[in-house]
Design an enzyme around this catalytic site. Structure first.
Site, PDB file in Angstrom:
ATOM      1  N   LYS A 206       0.837  -1.202   0.000  1.00 40.82           N
ATOM      2  CA  LYS A 206       0.000   0.000   0.000  1.00 40.82           C
ATOM      3  C   LYS A 206       0.877   1.260   0.000  1.00 40.82           C
ATOM      4  O   LYS A 206       0.688   2.157  -0.799  1.00 40.82           O
ATOM      5  CB  LYS A 206      -0.913  -0.035   1.236  1.00 40.82           C
ATOM      6  CG  LYS A 206      -1.802   1.169   1.368  1.00 40.82           C
ATOM      7  CD  LYS A 206      -2.763   1.017   2.528  1.00 40.82           C
ATOM      8  CE  LYS A 206      -3.467   2.334   2.809  1.00 40.82           C
ATOM      9  NZ  LYS A 206      -4.404   2.243   3.915  1.00 40.82           N
ATOM     10  N   GLU A 212      10.609  -4.527   4.531  1.00 46.70           N
ATOM     11  CA  GLU A 212      10.707  -5.939   4.139  1.00 46.70           C
ATOM     12  C   GLU A 212      10.358  -6.124   2.664  1.00 46.70           C
ATOM     13  O   GLU A 212      11.043  -6.838   1.925  1.00 46.70           O
ATOM     14  CB  GLU A 212       9.729  -6.798   4.974  1.00 46.70           C
ATOM     15  CG  GLU A 212      10.048  -6.890   6.442  1.00 46.70           C
ATOM     16  CD  GLU A 212       9.333  -5.828   7.267  1.00 46.70           C
ATOM     17  OE1 GLU A 212       9.120  -4.704   6.753  1.00 46.70           O
ATOM     18  OE2 GLU A 212       9.008  -6.112   8.430  1.00 46.70           O
ATOM     19  N   GLY A 267      -4.833  -1.870   5.134  1.00 41.45           N
ATOM     20  CA  GLY A 267      -3.993  -2.989   4.687  1.00 41.45           C
ATOM     21  C   GLY A 267      -4.640  -4.345   4.929  1.00 41.45           C
ATOM     22  O   GLY A 267      -4.712  -5.200   4.044  1.00 41.45           O
ATOM     23  N   GLU A 353      -4.517  -6.837  14.936  1.00 45.92           N
ATOM     24  CA  GLU A 353      -4.004  -5.522  14.533  1.00 45.92           C
ATOM     25  C   GLU A 353      -5.132  -4.486  14.608  1.00 45.92           C
ATOM     26  O   GLU A 353      -4.898  -3.310  14.830  1.00 45.92           O
ATOM     27  CB  GLU A 353      -3.402  -5.569  13.119  1.00 45.92           C
ATOM     28  CG  GLU A 353      -2.430  -4.435  12.857  1.00 45.92           C
ATOM     29  CD  GLU A 353      -1.693  -4.534  11.530  1.00 45.92           C
ATOM     30  OE1 GLU A 353      -2.318  -4.394  10.479  1.00 45.92           O
ATOM     31  OE2 GLU A 353      -0.455  -4.737  11.553  1.00 45.92           O
TER      32      GLU A 353
HETATM   33  O1  F6P Z   1       2.336  -4.171   9.948  1.00 46.78           O
HETATM   34  C1  F6P Z   1       1.926  -2.886   9.685  1.00 46.78           C
HETATM   35  C2  F6P Z   1       1.380  -2.724   8.310  1.00 46.78           C
HETATM   36  O2  F6P Z   1       1.211  -1.368   8.097  1.00 46.78           O
HETATM   37  C3  F6P Z   1       0.081  -3.484   8.072  1.00 46.78           C
HETATM   38  O3  F6P Z   1      -1.031  -2.854   8.568  1.00 46.78           O
HETATM   39  C4  F6P Z   1       0.105  -3.636   6.599  1.00 46.78           C
HETATM   40  O4  F6P Z   1      -0.821  -4.582   6.164  1.00 46.78           O
HETATM   41  C5  F6P Z   1       1.535  -4.009   6.370  1.00 46.78           C
HETATM   42  O5  F6P Z   1       2.254  -3.227   7.305  1.00 46.78           O
HETATM   43  C6  F6P Z   1       2.063  -3.825   4.989  1.00 46.78           C
HETATM   44  O6  F6P Z   1       2.010  -2.504   4.567  1.00 46.78           O
HETATM   45  P1  F6P Z   1       2.201  -2.093   3.052  1.00 46.78           P
HETATM   46  O7  F6P Z   1       1.109  -2.723   2.259  1.00 46.78           O
HETATM   47  O8  F6P Z   1       2.139  -0.605   3.027  1.00 46.78           O
HETATM   48  O9  F6P Z   1       3.547  -2.604   2.607  1.00 46.78           O
END
Ligand code: F6P
Length: 543
Positions: A206, A212, A267, A353
């Site tokens: 998102k 990661e 998310g 969460e």
């Molecule tokens: O773990 C925190 C978080 O913000 C989740 O809520 C989300 O689903 C995940 O990290 C991944 O975020 P992104 O889609 O922005 O990489």
């Protein structure tokens, strides 16, 4: 909103809980032949039997009163209208728009969000056709055989869970893989057997800033470019799912190959959006739409059904009753369908969460328990592992048993055995085994075993049954849990749509990473962290 424990309905419920403290489910079933029927509810192809919970008609009435006093209907309607109910992030909460199959207009800031939703769905449909038909070819002219979704949290768990759950619907040529963990082992093991010429990477994030995901995406790109003829090949093999066009372009993915979604999609509520591309590519766009339609059916039920027969509301209230007024310390999700083996992991993020919060919307500390600990395994594996504690442990744990009537793999009597086990577990947890029953089976001289063999029973379970696990019933099941979590958040007075608690660890990892790279713990680290860093760094230097 007034503090939960100061409300009249909460006090009434607490008093009621005291009054029925000694009630035993075994007696309730013995004295009330209509109990199961009265406490069974249906919606969108799902049947939920709540009767094996420690509830009475009065309990449901009082819980309904609690829902009214906490303005559940008003919050629900505000969500459906697109109001910014995620107040700490000033955002609307509109995953329901992503499966708004009747295209009812939903206006946010003067714009009908359905226009964007429909456009992205159309783009996904075209892409699905291209990939699945083989029309979209890799750099050496062959169709894609493998799809690798790179994402984490909501950009991973929903797609993983659904593609596993709907394996019987998967395309024969295409295998779908997921890389989420920043542990290099995850990427290495997934990439090992793959051929870059026939692999499509979906970078799902998102924000497109998640450490990661970006690290894994860079590793995947390096792996790909090591074999691909040139940089241009990236355009045939990498697509992005994101709200952040700028970061996608900076990463080097052509924004024509980007599938957009919006900040009003949380998310953990995003599998219905472009984040579901890996699902649609795997099961086909038509079945992806069936998944959306199943969720839409549940949305309509949630939006329109009276609170007294509203399945997500009832499950939410029951969860609050069990956790806050019946002393349950955790909630187990036990799918009796191997294809649902990642459902507990998915629900851990959705529930923990969302409602793992310690302050109310007003920022005041909650004087009551909020989101429960969620865990689970598919039946019957859990029975030979942690069910012992659920049956005889000192902690009370509420359970959801999820049970389809028809298997996709009708092998001999396997499915009847599976169903028998699920039903027997809920029966055992309800009935227990009393002293007289144990004594009747005890061999002479085994008196010492008496209490070891007794089961208190009276332990709360809910059974959610369906005819078969299909895209549509799965969509309804997920939407059921999404709305349940939302309603619980309303009752507890917390914001179910932010996740500030994940930030601190991310922040602290930055200086630690810099110091690990430099090979020396910083002086500002606490003594424990410093010593651990020193030991780990020393080990890494040893031959
Ligand atoms: O773990 C925190 C978080 O913000 C989740 O809520 C989300 O689903 C995940 O990290 C991944 O975020 P992104 O889609 O922005 O990489």
């Amino acid at each position: 909103m007034p503090a939960l424990d100061t409300t009249k309905s909460w006090q009434d419920l607490s008093a009621h809980a005291g009054r029925i403290e000694n009630m035993h489910l075994r007696d309730e079933f013995a004295s009330d032949p209509d109990r199961a029927q009265r406490f069974t509810f249906e919606a969108a192809g799902l049947v939920a039997d709540l009767s094996k919970n420690r509830i009475t008609d009065e309990t449901l009435k009082l819980l309904g009163g609690l829902a009214r006093e906490r303005c559940v209907e008003d919050w629900r309607d505000r969500m459906f209208k697109g109001e910014r109910i995620n107040i700490t992030e000033n955002r609307s909460v509109l995953h329901i728009a992503l499966r708004n199959c009747e295209d009812r207009p939903i206006i946010v800031d003067g714009v009908n969000v359905m226009d964007g939703v429909d456009a992205v769905l159309k783009k996904m449909m075209v892409f699905c056709h291209q990939i699945r038909s083989g029309e979209w070819m890799g750099y050496d002219g062959r169709p894609m055989t493998d799809i690798v979704n790179i994402g984490i949290g909501g950009s991973d768990l929903g797609p993983v869970m659904v593609t596993e759950a709907l394996k019987p619907y998967a395309h024969k040529r295409i295998k779908t893989h997921f890389i989420s963990n920043v542990d290099g082992t995850h990427a290495a093991e997934i990439l090992k057997p793959l051929n870059p010429a026939t692999t499509l990477f979906i970078i799902a994030s998102k924000t497109f800033t998640t450490q990661e995901t970006i690290a894994n995406a860079m590793t995947a790109r390096d792996w790909f470019l090591a074999k691909a003829p040139n940089q241009q090949a990236v355009a045939r093999h990498f697509v992005a799912l994101s709200t952040n066009t700028k970061a996608v372009a900076e990463f080097g993915i052509d924004t024509d190959n980007m599938f957009e979604f919006w900040d009003w999609v949380g998310g953990r509520y995003s599998l219905w959006s472009a984040i579901g591309l890996s699902i649609a590519l795997t099961i086909g766009f038509e079945d992806f739409e069936n998944l959306l339609e199943g969720a839409f059916d549940m949305d309509e039920h949630f939006r329109l059904a009276p609170l007294e027969s509203n399945l997500p509301v009832l499950l939410a209230l029951l969860g609050v009753w069990n956790a806050n007024l019946q002393g349950c310390t955790a909630h187990a999700v036990l799918p009796y369908d191997q294809y649902l083996h990642r459902l507990p992991a998915y629900l851990q993020q959705l529930d923990m969460e969302s409602n793992g919060k310690g302050v109310t919307l007003d920022g005041v500390a909650c004087a009551w328990q909020t989101g429960p600990i969620i865990f689970g395994e598919p039946g019957t594996n859990g029975q030979h592992s942690f069910h012992q504690l659920i049956h005889q442990g000192t902690r009370k744990i509420s359970c959801d048993f999820i049970l389809p009537a028809i298997s996709h793999n009708p092998l001999g009597e396997h499915h009847l055995m599976l169903m028998a086990n699920a039903l027997a577990q809920t029966q055992a947890l309800m009935l227990g085994k009393n002293e007289a029953e144990v004594r009747a089976e005890l061999k002479p001289g085994d008196e010492a075993l008496l209490t070891h063999k007794m089961f208190s029973g009276n332990r709360p379970t809910t059974t959610i049954a369906m005819k078969q696990l299909t895209p549509s019933t799965l969509g309804a099941l997920i939407a059921l849990y999404e709305h349940k979590v939302f309603v619980q958040g309303i009752i507890w007075g917390v914001n179910s749509f932010d996740q500030w608690g994940v930030e601190l660890g991310k922040q602290l990892a930055k200086p630690i990473l810099a110091e690990l790279k430099a090979g020396k713990p910083g002086d500002a680290q606490d003594a424990s962290t410093k010593a651990l860093m020193a030991r780990l760094l020393a080990w890494r230097k040893e031959p």
